[in-house]
Write a protein that holds these residues in place. Structure first.
Motif, PDB file in Angstrom:
ATOM      1  N   ARG A  90      42.330  27.476  31.169  1.00 30.59           N
ATOM      2  CA  ARG A  90      42.693  26.331  32.759  1.00 30.59           C
ATOM      3  C   ARG A  90      41.746  26.601  33.478  1.00 30.59           C
ATOM      4  O   ARG A  90      40.475  25.991  33.785  1.00 30.59           O
ATOM      5  CB  ARG A  90      44.056  26.316  32.648  1.00 30.59           C
ATOM      6  N   LEU A  91      41.831  28.256  33.902  1.00 34.40           N
ATOM      7  CA  LEU A  91      40.890  28.646  34.919  1.00 34.40           C
ATOM      8  C   LEU A  91      40.146  29.963  34.612  1.00 34.40           C
ATOM      9  O   LEU A  91      40.599  30.212  33.580  1.00 34.40           O
ATOM     10  CB  LEU A  91      41.827  28.708  36.163  1.00 34.40           C
ATOM     11  N   ARG A  92      39.368  30.374  35.291  1.00 36.11           N
ATOM     12  CA  ARG A  92      39.152  31.680  34.480  1.00 36.11           C
ATOM     13  C   ARG A  92      39.204  32.656  35.825  1.00 36.11           C
ATOM     14  O   ARG A  92      39.829  32.375  37.053  1.00 36.11           O
ATOM     15  CB  ARG A  92      36.852  31.766  35.408  1.00 36.11           C
ATOM     16  N   HIS A 103      53.580  27.062  41.463  1.00 35.96           N
ATOM     17  CA  HIS A 103      54.666  27.616  42.502  1.00 35.96           C
ATOM     18  C   HIS A 103      53.888  29.282  43.103  1.00 35.96           C
ATOM     19  O   HIS A 103      54.769  30.460  43.966  1.00 35.96           O
ATOM     20  CB  HIS A 103      55.360  27.990  42.066  1.00 35.96           C
ATOM     21  N   HIS A 104      52.082  29.785  42.045  1.00 39.40           N
ATOM     22  CA  HIS A 104      52.220  30.937  42.716  1.00 39.40           C
ATOM     23  C   HIS A 104      50.616  31.300  43.254  1.00 39.40           C
ATOM     24  O   HIS A 104      49.577  31.700  43.714  1.00 39.40           O
ATOM     25  CB  HIS A 104      51.078  32.070  40.680  1.00 39.40           C
ATOM     26  N   SER A 105      50.413  29.981  43.988  1.00 39.33           N
ATOM     27  CA  SER A 105      49.845  29.402  45.354  1.00 39.33           C
ATOM     28  C   SER A 105      49.881  30.577  46.381  1.00 39.33           C
ATOM     29  O   SER A 105      51.101  31.094  46.689  1.00 39.33           O
ATOM     30  CB  SER A 105      49.777  27.956  46.100  1.00 39.33           C
ATOM     31  N   TRP A 106      48.740  31.145  47.275  1.00 38.08           N
ATOM     32  CA  TRP A 106      49.438  31.817  47.662  1.00 38.08           C
ATOM     33  C   TRP A 106      49.851  31.116  49.729  1.00 38.08           C
ATOM     34  O   TRP A 106      49.739  32.026  50.655  1.00 38.08           O
ATOM     35  CB  TRP A 106      48.173  33.393  48.438  1.00 38.08           C
ATOM     36  N   LEU A 107      49.590  29.713  49.372  1.00 37.68           N
ATOM     37  CA  LEU A 107      49.983  29.060  50.449  1.00 37.68           C
ATOM     38  C   LEU A 107      51.856  29.228  50.537  1.00 37.68           C
ATOM     39  O   LEU A 107      52.073  29.173  49.892  1.00 37.68           O
ATOM     40  CB  LEU A 107      49.510  27.543  50.845  1.00 37.68           C
ATOM     41  N   ASP A 117      41.500  24.692  40.692  1.00 37.59           N
ATOM     42  CA  ASP A 117      39.763  25.044  41.065  1.00 37.59           C
ATOM     43  C   ASP A 117      39.422  25.913  41.532  1.00 37.59           C
ATOM     44  O   ASP A 117      39.260  27.000  42.356  1.00 37.59           O
ATOM     45  CB  ASP A 117      38.631  23.951  39.928  1.00 37.59           C
ATOM     46  N   GLY A 118      40.376  25.492  43.105  1.00 39.32           N
ATOM     47  CA  GLY A 118      40.310  26.188  44.830  1.00 39.32           C
ATOM     48  C   GLY A 118      41.276  26.604  44.861  1.00 39.32           C
ATOM     49  O   GLY A 118      41.266  27.733  46.373  1.00 39.32           O
TER      50      GLY A 118
END
Ligand SMILES: [Zn+2]
Length: 280
Positions: free
Chosen positions: A48-50, A219-223, A254-255
C-alpha cells in the motif's frame, strides 16, 4: 419437530466445541503462521505504502518482542483465559453459566462482548496517561506492516490477559468461544496492520463489518486526534457506535506520517529501546 431441530443444533455445537478444544494449539499456530505468511506475500506483491523504515530496521525487534511475550506469558501464567473459562463453567460462575441460553447463542454473544471489551480497553489505554505510556510502544513503530500487529509491550500483554480473564469470568464465556475470539483477534490484527492494497470497493464493503488496513492505518497517524480514533480490532461497529470512527487520514495515506511525535530516532526500533519507552 422443534425439539429434534434443537437437539441437532446442540449436537453440532458439541462437535464444534470438541473440535476447537482438542485442536487448540494447532488452530492457534496454523492461523498465526498461515495469516502471517499470506500477509507477507501480499505485502510484497501489492504494497500500500513505501515503508518509512526498511523491514531490516524494524523486524528483528518486532519479531523479538513476540518471542519474548510468548515466553513470558508461558512463564508467569499457570492458566490462560481459555482455562479460566473452563474453570468458571465448572464452578457455575458468570452470566452465561447462570442463564439458560442455547450454547451457540452464548458463544456468539461472548465473542461480541469480548470484542467490545477489547475496544473499551484500547480506549482506556489511550486515555489514561500511565497506560498510554505502555501502549505507545505499539504506536512508536514508524511504519506499519503485519509485524506491527503483534508488537505490544510485555506489561500491556500481561494486563490484557488479566483483563480478559476478568471479562471471561464475568460473562461466563464458553471456552471454545474464547479460543475463537483469540484466534480471530490474532488473525484480524495481522490483517489490519498489514501494508496491503485492497481495491476501494472491497475496502468499503469490508468496513461495514471488519476493520481494514486503510481504516486501522488512521489509528497509527502521528496526529493525536487520528491516533485517538479507530480503536476497533475486529468489528468496525464499536467505533461507529461510540463516535470514534475516522474514515481517512487528513493528509491522505500517502501524505500521512506514521508513528508518534516522540521516539523519532531510528534507534528507537531496537528491542531494548522499545522495552524502556514506557519509563522515559
Ligand atoms: Zn492504539
Amino acid at each position: 419437530m422443534d425439539d429434534a431441530k434443537e437437539t441437532a443444533r446442540e449436537n453440532a455445537m458439541d462437535t464444534f466445541t470438541a473440535f476447537i478444544l482438542e485442536n487448540e494449539p494447532a488452530i492457534r499456530l496454523g492461523v498465526f503462521f498461515g495469516v502471517f505468511a499470506v500477509m507477507i506475500a501480499w505485502e510484497v506483491a501489492a504494497p500500500r505504502l513505501r515503508l518509512a523504515l526498511p523491514r531490516s530496521r524494524r523486524w528483528p525487534a518486532n519479531i523479538g518482542i513476540v518471542v519474548l511475550n510468548t515466553l513470558l506469558v508461558r512463564l508467569i501464567f499457570p492458566v490462560l483465559p481459555v482455562g479460566v473459562a473452563a474453570w468458571a463453567a465448572g464452578e457455575g460462575y458468570g452470566l452465561f453459566n447462570w442463564l439458560d441460553v442455547p450454547a451457540w447463542l452464548a458463544a456468539l454473544l461472548s465473542v461480541l462482548i469480548l470484542d467490545c471489551a477489547i475496544y473499551a480497553q484500547h480506549v482506556v489505554f489511550h486515555k489514561v496517561p500511565v497506560l498510554w505510556r505502555l501502549h505507545r510502544m505499539h504506536h512508536a513503530d514508524q511504519a506499519i506492516d503485519v509485524t506491527t500487529g503483534a508488537r505490544f509491550h510485555p506489561i500491556e500483554i500481561v494486563m490484557s490477559i488479566v483483563i480478559k480473564m476478568a471479562v471471561v469470568t464475568a460473562i461466563g464465556a464458553p471456552a471454545a468461544a474464547v479460543v475463537v475470539f483469540e484466534v480471530l483477534l490474532n488473525g484480524t490484527a495481522m490483517f489490519n496492520h498489514a501494508n496491503v492494497r485492497l481495491p476501494t470497493w472491497l475496502d468499503k464493503a469490508l468496513r461495514l463489518v471488519i476493520v481494514t488496513p486503510d481504516m486501522h492505518r488512521v489509528h497509527h497517524s502521528w496526529l493525536r486526534q487520528e491516533t485517538d480514533s479507530n480503536y476497533g480490532f475486529n468489528l468496525t461497529w464499536w467505533d461507529r457506535l461510540f463516535g470514534t470512527y475516522i474514515a481517512q487520514p487528513s493528509a491522505g495515506h500517502d501524505g500521512m506520517t506514521i508513528g508518534l511525535q516522540i521516539f523519532r530516532d531510528a534507534g528507537e526500533q531496537r528491542l531494548d529501546r522499545m522495552l524502556t519507552q514506557p519509563f522515559r
